[in-house]
Design an enzyme around this catalytic site. Structure first.
Site, short mmCIF file in Angstrom:
data_model
loop_
_atom_site.label_atom_id
_atom_site.label_comp_id
_atom_site.label_asym_id
_atom_site.label_seq_id
_atom_site.Cartn_x
_atom_site.Cartn_y
_atom_site.Cartn_z
CB THR A 25 64.60 91.12 106.05
OG1 THR A 25 64.31 92.60 106.12
CG2 THR A 25 65.42 90.79 104.70
CB ILE A 26 65.84 86.50 107.82
CG1 ILE A 26 66.96 87.78 107.66
CG2 ILE A 26 66.31 85.21 108.00
CD1 ILE A 26 67.84 87.51 106.47
CB SER A 41 76.02 87.38 110.09
OG SER A 41 76.85 87.39 109.56
CB CYS A 42 74.40 88.06 105.30
SG CYS A 42 74.68 89.45 106.01
CG HIS A 93 81.96 90.48 109.87
ND1 HIS A 93 82.54 91.75 109.95
CD2 HIS A 93 80.78 90.63 109.52
CE1 HIS A 93 81.43 92.79 109.83
NE2 HIS A 93 80.21 91.79 109.64
CG HIS A 135 77.04 92.82 103.20
ND1 HIS A 135 76.81 94.06 103.84
CD2 HIS A 135 76.35 91.74 103.74
CE1 HIS A 135 75.85 93.64 104.73
NE2 HIS A 135 75.66 92.32 104.84
CD GLN A 149 71.76 93.11 102.08
OE1 GLN A 149 72.93 93.03 101.31
NE2 GLN A 149 70.65 93.99 101.52
#
Ligand SMILES: NC(=O)C1=CN([C@@H]2O[C@H](COP(=O)(O)OP(=O)(O)OC[C@H]3O[C@@H](n4cnc5c(N)ncnc54)[C@H](O)[C@@H]3O)[C@@H](O)[C@H]2O)C=CC1
Ligand SMILES: O=C(OP(=O)(O)O)[C@H](O)COP(=O)(O)O
Length: 337
Positions: free
Chosen positions: A11-12, A139-140, A194, A220, A301
């Site tokens: 994905t990334i 992270s996202c 987070h 998100h 994300q």
């Protein structure tokens, strides 16, 4: 030209490869994968040299008709910098390989903060990464929070942040993920990971975060409350956000009521894969009550960390300052809805 290796092409990784290819000062030296699949085939179609991440499995690529340029070690050796976009925890296992070949490495948010010299968000602490050998692009969700907090801290000072994160259960391609029909407090303990993660970017910030997971794949959603050090009118905050290139304030006139329409808008706008690289803040939600600011934002994300990886490449190699890098990345990728 900066030679960039991408280890982990999911994905990334595949998004970072495409973004790197657009940069005037960078080249994709190659991408490494563990096994042949549709993403490996696409990488080859795009002309990215394909390396075998696990040497014993290299034959599988040949059997699938995919030519392999060599083992991942050759790629790491040849590159100026490696972007590790492997699943959480694998980056830590790869660290010794990057050290062996003396290649600076960027890791993703799934790795622990103590794996690296510094965590990274381009808008907030670009310079901390200069000359570092191991950098973690947060992270996202942490990226999304940091992009909002940085300008608020600079303009008004921040006394306290409280954020509730409604997290998508999995990415669209993650067919094994859930929940399918539930709403989970996740993690059930407070704070969620987070808040401490945002503190790897702003070490003196007071922030509490609560997380949930829902049966959604698109984005998100954050519900954010920031107690500022002064009383500010909501219109001033909207003006402040309007100057931030990676914050998109959704105007009321667009009639975008959720993640579904946001993704639809990105697709209509011709975004690759329907990616939304910016935080999407509902303009009408930006409200103040005394010193308290409230807002809702959508975070894609799969893609918001992609420009951050591109900037982190320049940061570790000392190739640009924050403003230059962010501008180049934004222009080449087409950031700014
Ligand atoms: N997907 C998301 O929403 C976001 C993910 N991240 C972080 O990015 C990292 C990567 O996540 P995704 O791209 O979602 O994962 P992914 O599972 O989509 O992609 C990871 C890729 O690495 C490959 N891989 C597995 N073991 C490997 C190895 N030893 N060497 C090389 N490649 C290997 C996998 O086959 C896969 O192609 C994780 O740290 C994750 O926490 C960060 C922000 C958002
Ligand atoms: O880093 C992410 O989310 P997180 O900041 O909520 O842990 C990415 O969306 C990946 O999350 P995942 O661990 O649910 O795949």
């Amino acid at each position: 030209m900066i030679q960039v290796a991408i280890n982990g092409y999911g994905t990334i990784g595949k998004r970072v490869a495409d973004a790197v290819r657009e940069q005037p000062d960078m080249e994709v030296r190659g991408v490494a994968k563990t096994r042949p699949n549709f993403e490996a085939e696409t990488a080859v179609d795009k002309g990215f040299p394909l390396y075998a991440a696990v040497e014993e499995r290299a034959d599988r690529f040949e059997e699938a008709g995919l030519e392999i340029a060599g083992p991942v070690e050759d790629l790491v050796d040849a590159a100026d910098v490696v972007v590790d976009a492997t699943p959480s925890g694998i980056g830590a296992e790869n660290k010794s390989m990057y050290e062996e070949y003396d290649t600076p490495a960027l890791y993703q948010g799934g790795e622990d903060a103590d794996l690296v010299d510094t965590s990274f968000n381009a808008r907030s602490n670009f310079e901390d990464a200069t000359g570092a050998d191991h950098v973690r692009v947060v992270s996202c969700n942490t990226t999304g929070l940091s992009r909002v907090i940085a300008p608020l801290r600079e303009a008004y000072g921040v006394e306290k942040v409280r954020a509730t994160l409604v997290r998508r259960g999995g990415d669209p391609g993650q067919t094994s993920r859930g929940p399918i029909n539930d709403i989970l407090p996740n993690p059930v303990t407070i704070p969620s990971h987070h808040g401490p993660d945002v503190e790897t970017i702003f070490d003196d910030l007071d922030i509490d975060t609560l997380g949930m997971k829902v049966p959604a794949t698109l984005m998100h959603m954050h519900s954010l409350n920031v107690t500022l050090e002064e009383e500010v009118d909501a219109s001033e905050v909207r003006d402040l956000f309007a100057d931030e290139s990676r914050l998109f304030q959704i105007p009321e006139r667009m009639d975008i009521d959720g993640s579904g329409k946001l993704k639809e808008y990105a697709l209509d706008a011709g975004r690759p894969r329907g990616d939304v690289w910016e935080n999407c803040i509902w303009e009408e939600s930006v409200s103040t009550v005394g010193n308290d600011l409230y807002l809702f934002q959508g975070i894609h994300q799969e893609s918001d960390v992609v420009p951050e990886n591109v900037d982190a490449i320049r940061a570790v190699l000392g190739e640009a300052d924050a403003e230059e890098s962010i501008q180049t990345t934004n222009e080449t990728m087409g950031i700014g809805l």
